[in-house]
Write an enzyme that holds these catalytic residues in place. Sequence first.
Site, PDB file in Angstrom:
ATOM      1  N   ASN A  38      64.581  19.031  -8.769  1.00 56.67           N
ATOM      2  CA  ASN A  38      65.491  19.224  -9.904  1.00 56.67           C
ATOM      3  C   ASN A  38      66.715  19.989  -9.397  1.00 56.67           C
ATOM      4  O   ASN A  38      66.649  21.197  -9.201  1.00 56.67           O
ATOM      5  CB  ASN A  38      64.754  20.018 -10.997  1.00 56.67           C
ATOM      6  CG  ASN A  38      65.661  20.360 -12.172  1.00 56.67           C
ATOM      7  OD1 ASN A  38      66.760  19.837 -12.295  1.00 56.67           O
ATOM      8  ND2 ASN A  38      65.189  21.254 -13.037  1.00 56.67           N
ATOM      9  N   TRP A  39      67.809  19.253  -9.204  1.00 52.00           N
ATOM     10  CA  TRP A  39      69.013  19.883  -8.636  1.00 52.00           C
ATOM     11  C   TRP A  39      69.748  20.726  -9.672  1.00 52.00           C
ATOM     12  O   TRP A  39      70.683  21.435  -9.339  1.00 52.00           O
ATOM     13  CB  TRP A  39      69.958  18.823  -8.073  1.00 52.00           C
ATOM     14  CG  TRP A  39      69.417  18.053  -6.905  1.00 52.00           C
ATOM     15  CD1 TRP A  39      68.152  18.104  -6.385  1.00 52.00           C
ATOM     16  CD2 TRP A  39      70.134  17.102  -6.088  1.00 52.00           C
ATOM     17  NE1 TRP A  39      68.038  17.247  -5.311  1.00 52.00           N
ATOM     18  CE2 TRP A  39      69.230  16.618  -5.108  1.00 52.00           C
ATOM     19  CE3 TRP A  39      71.435  16.602  -6.103  1.00 52.00           C
ATOM     20  CZ2 TRP A  39      69.598  15.666  -4.147  1.00 52.00           C
ATOM     21  CZ3 TRP A  39      71.806  15.656  -5.156  1.00 52.00           C
ATOM     22  CH2 TRP A  39      70.899  15.202  -4.182  1.00 52.00           C
ATOM     23  N   LYS A  40      69.364  20.607 -10.921  1.00 50.19           N
ATOM     24  CA  LYS A  40      70.023  21.335 -12.022  1.00 50.19           C
ATOM     25  C   LYS A  40      71.542  21.127 -11.982  1.00 50.19           C
ATOM     26  O   LYS A  40      72.001  20.080 -11.537  1.00 50.19           O
ATOM     27  CB  LYS A  40      69.654  22.824 -11.978  1.00 50.19           C
ATOM     28  CG  LYS A  40      68.153  23.059 -11.876  1.00 50.19           C
ATOM     29  CD  LYS A  40      67.784  24.467 -12.186  1.00 50.19           C
ATOM     30  CE  LYS A  40      66.311  24.680 -11.873  1.00 50.19           C
ATOM     31  NZ  LYS A  40      65.817  25.938 -12.356  1.00 50.19           N
ATOM     32  N   HIS A  86      62.476  20.894 -20.083  1.00 53.91           N
ATOM     33  CA  HIS A  86      62.595  22.011 -19.141  1.00 53.91           C
ATOM     34  C   HIS A  86      62.864  23.293 -19.935  1.00 53.91           C
ATOM     35  O   HIS A  86      63.576  23.269 -20.941  1.00 53.91           O
ATOM     36  CB  HIS A  86      63.724  21.738 -18.151  1.00 53.91           C
ATOM     37  CG  HIS A  86      63.716  22.680 -16.993  1.00 53.91           C
ATOM     38  ND1 HIS A  86      64.182  23.963 -17.098  1.00 53.91           N
ATOM     39  CD2 HIS A  86      63.248  22.539 -15.733  1.00 53.91           C
ATOM     40  CE1 HIS A  86      64.017  24.577 -15.926  1.00 53.91           C
ATOM     41  NE2 HIS A  86      63.458  23.727 -15.086  1.00 53.91           N
ATOM     42  N   GLU A 112      64.782  25.643 -19.476  1.00 52.52           N
ATOM     43  CA  GLU A 112      66.207  25.972 -19.649  1.00 52.52           C
ATOM     44  C   GLU A 112      66.799  25.185 -20.825  1.00 52.52           C
ATOM     45  O   GLU A 112      67.655  25.685 -21.547  1.00 52.52           O
ATOM     46  CB  GLU A 112      66.970  25.682 -18.342  1.00 52.52           C
ATOM     47  CG  GLU A 112      66.603  26.699 -17.270  1.00 52.52           C
ATOM     48  CD  GLU A 112      66.687  26.181 -15.840  1.00 52.52           C
ATOM     49  OE1 GLU A 112      67.296  25.131 -15.598  1.00 52.52           O
ATOM     50  OE2 GLU A 112      66.111  26.854 -14.954  1.00 52.52           O
ATOM     51  N   GLU A 148      55.153  24.558 -15.781  1.00 48.48           N
ATOM     52  CA  GLU A 148      56.126  25.482 -15.205  1.00 48.48           C
ATOM     53  C   GLU A 148      56.104  26.798 -15.978  1.00 48.48           C
ATOM     54  O   GLU A 148      56.799  26.931 -17.005  1.00 48.48           O
ATOM     55  CB  GLU A 148      57.538  24.889 -15.295  1.00 48.48           C
ATOM     56  CG  GLU A 148      57.702  23.575 -14.575  1.00 48.48           C
ATOM     57  CD  GLU A 148      59.145  23.376 -14.108  1.00 48.48           C
ATOM     58  OE1 GLU A 148      59.348  23.193 -12.920  1.00 48.48           O
ATOM     59  OE2 GLU A 148      60.052  23.429 -14.950  1.00 48.48           O
ATOM     60  N   GLY A 188      62.697  30.093 -10.852  1.00 48.13           N
ATOM     61  CA  GLY A 188      63.890  30.721 -10.266  1.00 48.13           C
ATOM     62  C   GLY A 188      63.749  32.211 -10.031  1.00 48.13           C
ATOM     63  O   GLY A 188      64.737  32.897  -9.775  1.00 48.13           O
ATOM     64  N   SER A 219      59.212  28.451  -8.522  1.00 43.59           N
ATOM     65  CA  SER A 219      59.297  29.105  -7.209  1.00 43.59           C
ATOM     66  C   SER A 219      58.336  28.512  -6.186  1.00 43.59           C
ATOM     67  O   SER A 219      57.800  29.234  -5.333  1.00 43.59           O
ATOM     68  CB  SER A 219      59.111  30.617  -7.349  1.00 43.59           C
ATOM     69  OG  SER A 219      60.141  31.155  -8.161  1.00 43.59           O
ATOM     70  N   GLY A 272      62.848  23.375  -7.970  1.00 44.64           N
ATOM     71  CA  GLY A 272      64.233  23.691  -8.311  1.00 44.64           C
ATOM     72  C   GLY A 272      64.990  24.132  -7.069  1.00 44.64           C
ATOM     73  O   GLY A 272      65.441  23.307  -6.269  1.00 44.64           O
ATOM     74  N   GLY A 273      65.107  25.448  -6.884  1.00 47.34           N
ATOM     75  CA  GLY A 273      65.923  26.008  -5.799  1.00 47.34           C
ATOM     76  C   GLY A 273      65.676  25.368  -4.439  1.00 47.34           C
ATOM     77  O   GLY A 273      66.627  25.009  -3.724  1.00 47.34           O
TER      78      GLY A 273
HETATM   79  C1  PEP Z   1      62.599  24.246 -12.084  1.00 47.05           C
HETATM   80  O1  PEP Z   1      63.655  24.632 -12.542  1.00 47.05           O
HETATM   81  O2  PEP Z   1      62.051  23.233 -12.522  1.00 47.05           O
HETATM   82  C2  PEP Z   1      62.003  25.042 -11.023  1.00 47.05           C
HETATM   83  C3  PEP Z   1      60.751  24.874 -10.745  1.00 47.05           C
HETATM   84  O3  PEP Z   1      62.840  25.944 -10.413  1.00 47.05           O
HETATM   85  P1  PEP Z   1      62.484  26.848  -9.132  1.00 47.05           P
HETATM   86  O4  PEP Z   1      61.730  25.983  -8.162  1.00 47.05           O
HETATM   87  O5  PEP Z   1      63.820  27.274  -8.598  1.00 47.05           O
HETATM   88  O6  PEP Z   1      61.664  27.986  -9.627  1.00 47.05           O
END
Ligand code: PEP
Length: 255
Positions: A9-11, A97, A99, A169, A175, A215, A236-237
Amino acid sequence: MRKKIVAGNWKMNLTFSEAEELLSAIVDGISEKGKSDTEVVLCPPALYLNMASDLSPESEFFVGAQNASQHEKGAYTGEISAAMLASMEIDYCILGHSERRKYYGETDEILAEKVKKVIEHGMAPIFCCGELLEEREAGSHFEVVKNQIEKALFDLENAAFMDVVIAYEPVWAIGTGRTASPEQAQEMHAFIRKTITERYGKEIADSTSLLYGGSCNAKNAVELFSCADVDGGLIGGASLKPDDFLTIVNSFPED
Ligand code: PEP
């Protein structure tokens, strides 16, 4: 047998040239590794979906959007419909998600509509669920996740539900660098599978892919992906760093 999936997920990150660079590094890494039974899904910002889907037929990856409208079409300025995504050969769509729930007011009811639209147009939703830190601390995490899943997904007929991928999640892990332990992830994934079994039966529950997100990185993916009910990750990151992402993709135990 259920699919192993790693989705990035590049957001809302990367300019066009940065996205081109990341995409090409990931495509190179995937082709170097050769055929694999892990499905890689790249979810760039909507503007770059076309670039990704143009490359995907020649490479071993799928393309996912990060959101879709619950409406079919019309006067919804700024929105992107499931029909539009499907017409661009998009395979997956992240929905729910945390967010989007937090910043855009997406409720379980809206998400139920979005899930239906995405499936109607032939894509697979990657449906996100997960509890807040205070909910875990209060011991209500199982109830919260069950509620999210029941409200957004359990009106689906069996055949439609079989298209769904679920990403657990925990919001406190997204994050933050604070990952759920393999025990916490496995415990929740087993609970989600049991919840699906009660509604759709064992065969469907056993073939539903359950991803962990929060994470997950190149160091902890092996342990997380070794859990019996963890079928991959939503990243994500770490999905913005090609070497880390490719390491995660290759973090499943040998069959
Ligand atoms: C996400 O936003 O779906 C996610 C899992 O982010 P991160 O890996 O950065 O925690």
